[in-house]
Write a protein that holds these residues in place. Structure first.
Motif, short mmCIF file in Angstrom:
data_model
loop_
_atom_site.label_atom_id
_atom_site.label_comp_id
_atom_site.label_asym_id
_atom_site.label_seq_id
_atom_site.Cartn_x
_atom_site.Cartn_y
_atom_site.Cartn_z
N ILE A 75 0.87 -1.17 0.00
CA ILE A 75 0.00 0.00 0.00
C ILE A 75 0.91 1.23 0.00
N ALA A 76 0.65 2.14 -0.95
CA ALA A 76 1.43 3.38 -1.03
C ALA A 76 0.51 4.57 -0.80
N LEU A 77 1.02 5.56 -0.08
CA LEU A 77 0.29 6.80 0.18
C LEU A 77 0.93 7.94 -0.61
N PHE A 78 0.08 8.76 -1.22
CA PHE A 78 0.54 9.91 -2.00
C PHE A 78 -0.21 11.15 -1.54
N ALA A 79 0.49 12.28 -1.50
CA ALA A 79 -0.12 13.58 -1.19
C ALA A 79 0.01 14.44 -2.44
N SER A 80 -1.11 14.67 -3.11
CA SER A 80 -1.07 15.28 -4.44
C SER A 80 -0.58 16.73 -4.46
N GLY A 81 -0.61 17.44 -3.35
CA GLY A 81 -0.18 18.83 -3.32
C GLY A 81 1.20 19.05 -2.74
N ASN A 82 1.90 17.99 -2.41
CA ASN A 82 3.25 18.11 -1.84
C ASN A 82 4.30 18.15 -2.94
N PRO A 83 5.43 18.80 -2.69
CA PRO A 83 6.51 18.80 -3.68
C PRO A 83 7.01 17.39 -4.00
N THR A 84 7.00 16.50 -3.01
CA THR A 84 7.32 15.09 -3.21
C THR A 84 6.08 14.31 -2.83
#
Length: 140
Positions: A75-84
């Motif tokens: 399971i991977a988590l992503f934050a769409s508004g972060n630089p990374t």
């Protein structure tokens, strides 16, 4: 118009800044690229994964997030508004008691948190939640 040294410097600096900003990809595009790298371009199905994140985070430095997906191997988590955008990855072996994880992540601003789960059969599942951030946590 009389072109002074000061005006020429300001014009050159403004042009350079505009050129640099035009070359930066949007953060959403970075998120899409990171997800495509994980899935190899495979289709992603909504559901089959539970994502718990607060609706409002007063401080973006420590936003609690929980995720679970029965039958997931990763399971991977992503934050769409972060630089990374890639913020966490949980990997599970065949003897894992549960396929869940929790962590605290940093969010730069109000944005979507996206969880992608790779299932045992090779399929991918997706869940997302919007978190409203009062004070950003990535130094903006």
């Amino acid at each position: 118009m009389d072109l002074t040294r000061r005006k020429a410097l300001a014009l050159g600096t403004g042009t350079l800044a505009a050129a640099m900003l035009a070359g930066l990809p949007a953060f959403a595009s970075l998120t899409d690229d990171a997800i495509a790298a994980m899935t190899g371009g495979a289709d992603i199905t909504e559901g089959g994964i539970d994502l718990t994140a607060p609706e409002i985070a007063e401080n973006g430095n420590t936003v609690p997030v929980e995720v679970s997906a029965p039958g997931a191997v990763e399971i991977a988590l992503f934050a769409s508004g972060n630089p990374t955008p890639a913020v966490a990855t949980f990997k599970f072996g065949p003897l894992a008691g549960s396929r869940s994880g929790s962590t605290r992540i940093r969010l730069a601003k109000t944005q979507d948190v996206v969880a992608i789960a790779k299932m045992e059969d090779g399929s991918f599942r997706k869940a997302s939640a919007t978190v409203k951030v009062t004070i950003g946590g990535c130094g903006g």
